[in-house]
Design an enzyme around this catalytic site. Structure first.
Site, mmCIF file in Angstrom:
data_model
loop_
_atom_site.group_PDB
_atom_site.id
_atom_site.type_symbol
_atom_site.label_atom_id
_atom_site.label_comp_id
_atom_site.label_asym_id
_atom_site.label_seq_id
_atom_site.Cartn_x
_atom_site.Cartn_y
_atom_site.Cartn_z
ATOM 1 N N HIS A 25 -24.126 12.101 -31.893
ATOM 2 C CA HIS A 25 -24.701 12.570 -30.639
ATOM 3 C C HIS A 25 -25.055 11.393 -29.746
ATOM 4 O O HIS A 25 -25.208 10.259 -30.201
ATOM 5 C CB HIS A 25 -25.943 13.425 -30.897
ATOM 6 C CG HIS A 25 -27.078 12.642 -31.494
ATOM 7 N ND1 HIS A 25 -27.981 11.954 -30.725
ATOM 8 C CD2 HIS A 25 -27.418 12.408 -32.776
ATOM 9 C CE1 HIS A 25 -28.848 11.338 -31.520
ATOM 10 N NE2 HIS A 25 -28.525 11.600 -32.773
ATOM 11 N N CYS A 26 -25.148 11.680 -28.465
ATOM 12 C CA CYS A 26 -25.704 10.739 -27.508
ATOM 13 C C CYS A 26 -26.731 11.530 -26.707
ATOM 14 O O CYS A 26 -27.109 12.626 -27.114
ATOM 15 C CB CYS A 26 -24.603 10.122 -26.639
ATOM 16 S SG CYS A 26 -23.762 11.302 -25.576
ATOM 17 N N MET A 27 -27.168 11.028 -25.600
ATOM 18 C CA MET A 27 -28.216 11.715 -24.831
ATOM 19 C C MET A 27 -27.815 13.129 -24.404
ATOM 20 O O MET A 27 -28.650 14.014 -24.377
ATOM 21 C CB MET A 27 -28.563 10.915 -23.574
ATOM 22 C CG MET A 27 -29.459 9.743 -23.841
ATOM 23 S SD MET A 27 -31.053 10.244 -24.467
ATOM 24 C CE MET A 27 -31.997 10.277 -22.983
ATOM 25 N N ARG A 29 -24.575 14.814 -25.324
ATOM 26 C CA ARG A 29 -23.443 15.471 -25.986
ATOM 27 C C ARG A 29 -23.525 15.435 -27.500
ATOM 28 O O ARG A 29 -24.078 14.506 -28.074
ATOM 29 C CB ARG A 29 -22.138 14.786 -25.575
ATOM 30 C CG ARG A 29 -21.881 14.873 -24.107
ATOM 31 C CD ARG A 29 -20.800 13.939 -23.668
ATOM 32 N NE ARG A 29 -20.829 13.873 -22.222
ATOM 33 C CZ ARG A 29 -19.800 14.114 -21.444
ATOM 34 N NH1 ARG A 29 -18.637 14.388 -21.965
ATOM 35 N NH2 ARG A 29 -19.901 14.052 -20.143
#
Length: 64
Positions: A25-27, A29
């Site tokens: 994950h990222c911020m 997605r």
């Protein structure tokens, strides 16, 4: 918000847990590496109110 239901719905939408090779994950997605992209249920993912979109790029299926 029922995070357990949201998680289940997203996993089902990307073809089930057996279709997932990895996830990160990222911020904004969830980034899935999938065994078979054709198993993704785009309409099901679109019907999840918390999902703002989906993108397939660079070998990753991203749920926004």
């Amino acid at each position: 918000m029922d995070y357990n239901k949201l998680t289940k719905d997203i996993v089902d939408g990307v073809g089930g847990k057996d279709n997932i090779e990895s996830v990160a994950h990222c911020m904004t997605r969830l980034r899935f590496s999938l065994k078979d992209v054709s198993k993704v249920k785009k309409d099901s993912l679109d019907n999840i109110s918390e999902v703002l979109g989906q993108v397939y790029a660079g070998g990753q299926y991203m749920v926004i």
